[in-house]
Design a protein around this motif. Structure first.
Motif, short mmCIF file in Angstrom:
data_model
loop_
_atom_site.label_atom_id
_atom_site.label_comp_id
_atom_site.label_asym_id
_atom_site.label_seq_id
_atom_site.Cartn_x
_atom_site.Cartn_y
_atom_site.Cartn_z
N GLU A 277 0.83 -1.20 0.00
CA GLU A 277 0.00 0.00 0.00
C GLU A 277 0.87 1.25 0.00
O GLU A 277 0.58 2.23 -0.71
CB GLU A 277 -0.93 -0.01 1.21
N GLU B 217 0.90 4.09 -2.93
CA GLU B 217 0.65 5.51 -2.66
C GLU B 217 1.79 6.37 -3.21
O GLU B 217 1.55 7.44 -3.78
CB GLU B 217 0.49 5.73 -1.15
N GLU C 93 1.43 6.59 -6.95
CA GLU C 93 0.33 7.48 -7.32
C GLU C 93 0.72 8.95 -7.14
O GLU C 93 0.36 9.81 -7.94
CB GLU C 93 -0.90 7.16 -6.47
#
Length: 113
Positions: A100, A104, A107
């Motif tokens: 995760e 992130e 992104e």
């Protein structure tokens, strides 16, 4: 077509079968021969036909018991074979958190359209 000679309870029977099925019929005849022997010992003095009838009933009884057991097994949910390892669960949770974080970061670095 192949032919196979089967001996059950001392009686020989020639059977026609498909090529390659001889060994299977010999194995099945051995099972029937065993049951015919059990029938002869239990009742005694049976004709060939009645001995085979009793052997068939003994086999049908076994099949019935196996079917009942299979139905009972199908009706009960399977028990887990292996209990979850707490360390493995922690490792998977740590990997999920790391994935995760990486997602992130990707992104955030991605150009906006």
């Amino acid at each position: 077509m192949a032919k196979v000679m089967l001996t059950i309870a001392g009686y020989s029977h020639e059977l026609t079968c498909r090529d390659g099925e001889e060994a299977r019929f010999e194995r099945l005849a051995a099972i029937l021969n065993e049951k015919a022997g059990q029938a002869a010992q239990s009742v005694g003095g049976l004709t060939e036909v009645r001995m085979l009838l009793f052997a068939g009933l003994l086999l049908a009884d076994e099949v019935g018991n196996l079917r009942t057991a299979a139905e009972a097994a199908a009706a009960t949910p399977p028990a887990p074979d292996v209990l979850p390892d707490p360390l493995m669960a922690q490792a998977v949770a740590a990997l999920a958190a790391r994935i995760e974080t990486l997602a992130e970061g990707l992104e955030a670095d991605a150009p906006t359209a």
